[in-house]
Design an enzyme around this catalytic site. Structure first.
Site, PDB file in Angstrom:
ATOM      1  N   ASP A  35       0.861  -1.192   0.000  1.00  0.00           N
ATOM      2  CA  ASP A  35       0.000   0.000   0.000  1.00  0.00           C
ATOM      3  C   ASP A  35       0.898   1.243   0.000  1.00  0.00           C
ATOM      4  OD1 ASP A  35      -1.780   2.173   0.920  1.00  0.00           O
ATOM      5  OD2 ASP A  35      -3.217   0.569   1.245  1.00  0.00           O
ATOM      6  N   ASN A  91     -12.857  -3.410   2.705  1.00  0.00           N
ATOM      7  CA  ASN A  91     -13.901  -2.384   2.714  1.00  0.00           C
ATOM      8  C   ASN A  91     -14.866  -2.513   1.537  1.00  0.00           C
ATOM      9  OD1 ASN A  91     -12.938  -0.965   5.054  1.00  0.00           O
ATOM     10  ND2 ASN A  91     -11.258  -0.190   3.807  1.00  0.00           N
ATOM     11  N   GLN A  96     -15.293   2.014   1.042  1.00  0.00           N
ATOM     12  CA  GLN A  96     -14.304   1.593   0.050  1.00  0.00           C
ATOM     13  C   GLN A  96     -13.929   2.751  -0.865  1.00  0.00           C
ATOM     14  OE1 GLN A  96     -16.009  -1.432  -2.411  1.00  0.00           O
ATOM     15  NE2 GLN A  96     -14.086  -2.018  -3.383  1.00  0.00           N
ATOM     16  N   HIS A 102     -10.201  -5.558  -2.887  1.00  0.00           N
ATOM     17  CA  HIS A 102      -8.840  -5.740  -2.359  1.00  0.00           C
ATOM     18  C   HIS A 102      -8.918  -6.090  -0.883  1.00  0.00           C
ATOM     19  CE1 HIS A 102      -9.968  -1.490  -2.136  1.00  0.00           C
ATOM     20  NE2 HIS A 102      -9.275  -1.427  -1.004  1.00  0.00           N
ATOM     21  N   HIS A 104      -6.835  -5.884   2.600  1.00  0.00           N
ATOM     22  CA  HIS A 104      -5.706  -5.247   3.287  1.00  0.00           C
ATOM     23  C   HIS A 104      -5.080  -6.253   4.248  1.00  0.00           C
ATOM     24  CE1 HIS A 104      -6.670  -0.848   2.527  1.00  0.00           C
ATOM     25  NE2 HIS A 104      -7.860  -1.360   2.293  1.00  0.00           N
TER      26      HIS A 104
HETATM   27  P1  AMP Z   1      -9.911   1.268   0.511  1.00  0.00           P
HETATM   28  O1  AMP Z   1     -10.526   1.314  -0.876  1.00  0.00           O
HETATM   29  O2  AMP Z   1     -10.441   2.344   1.408  1.00  0.00           O
HETATM   30  O3  AMP Z   1     -10.018  -0.098   1.137  1.00  0.00           O
HETATM   31  O4  AMP Z   1      -8.374   1.560   0.399  1.00  0.00           O
HETATM   32  C1  AMP Z   1      -7.681   1.732  -0.794  1.00  0.00           C
HETATM   33  C2  AMP Z   1      -6.206   1.648  -0.461  1.00  0.00           C
HETATM   34  O5  AMP Z   1      -5.478   1.668  -1.688  1.00  0.00           O
HETATM   35  C3  AMP Z   1      -5.654   2.778   0.398  1.00  0.00           C
HETATM   36  O6  AMP Z   1      -5.067   2.219   1.579  1.00  0.00           O
HETATM   37  C4  AMP Z   1      -4.627   3.464  -0.501  1.00  0.00           C
HETATM   38  O7  AMP Z   1      -3.490   3.919   0.202  1.00  0.00           O
HETATM   39  C5  AMP Z   1      -4.266   2.355  -1.478  1.00  0.00           C
HETATM   40  N1  AMP Z   1      -3.782   2.799  -2.776  1.00  0.00           N
HETATM   41  C6  AMP Z   1      -4.342   3.735  -3.579  1.00  0.00           C
HETATM   42  N2  AMP Z   1      -3.614   3.873  -4.715  1.00  0.00           N
HETATM   43  C7  AMP Z   1      -2.589   3.000  -4.630  1.00  0.00           C
HETATM   44  C8  AMP Z   1      -1.495   2.667  -5.471  1.00  0.00           C
HETATM   45  N3  AMP Z   1      -1.300   3.262  -6.662  1.00  0.00           N
HETATM   46  N4  AMP Z   1      -0.603   1.721  -5.054  1.00  0.00           N
HETATM   47  C9  AMP Z   1      -0.781   1.128  -3.865  1.00  0.00           C
HETATM   48  N5  AMP Z   1      -1.796   1.381  -3.029  1.00  0.00           N
HETATM   49  C10 AMP Z   1      -2.689   2.313  -3.393  1.00  0.00           C
END
Ligand code: AMP
Ligand code: ZN
Length: 127
Positions: A35, A91, A96, A102, A104
């Site tokens: 991440d 999420n 999300q 994805h 985590h």
């Molecule tokens: P969420 O959709 O809230 O579960 O989280 C999306 C996650 O994707 C967040 O923790 C971001 O930091 C991560 N994220 C967003 N863009 C990138 C990227 N280009 N490479 C790696 N992680 C990413």
């Protein structure tokens, strides 16, 4: 799903290599990468290569595979970063941010140090 959604999807772009990522693990079904905005050192995301929106869209076989890979990556993080403990977060909907399924992986540490740059963590994992 609107095809436009998929074309604009940041995780689809990571899967097909259009956007670089710190890859931790890859096979024909998933890609796992660090991440970029980690909550903890070694914070990893497992993403199916096929675009599924969320938990309610993804099929069970892919979900089981993702869980198996989570265990494999936990071993890697234990080995390379000395982690001890793992929290899984996934999420959906309003919770999300990226609308491509994805998982985590947030490892724990007996003595949690300061948050290091992702490049440094990536180097440690590949040492
Ligand atoms: P969420 O959709 O809230 O579960 O989280 C999306 C996650 O994707 C967040 O923790 C971001 O930091 C991560 N994220 C967003 N863009 C990138 C990227 N280009 N490479 C790696 N992680 C990413
Ligand atoms: Zn996608």
């Amino acid at each position: 799903m609107n095809m436009g959604d998929k074309m604009e999807c940041i995780f689809c772009k990571i899967v097909n290599g259009e956007i670089p990522s710190y890859i931790v693990y890859e096979d024909e079904i998933v890609k796992a990468f660090l991440d970029v905005n980690p909550d903890v050192n070694g914070h990893t995301l497992i993403v199916p290569k096929k675009h599924y929106k969320d938990l309610f869209d993804i099929d069970n076989d892919t979900l089981i595979h993702i869980m198996e890979i989570a265990k494999k990556i936990d071993k890697l993080l234990k080995d390379k970063l000395n982690t001890d403990g793992l929290t899984l977060v996934q999420n959906n909907g309003l919770k999300q941010e990226v609308k491509h399924f994805h998982l985590h992986l947030k490892p724990g540490y007996k003595n949690e140090g300061k948050l290091l740059p992702v490049e440094e963590i990536y180097k440690k994992i590949n040492e």
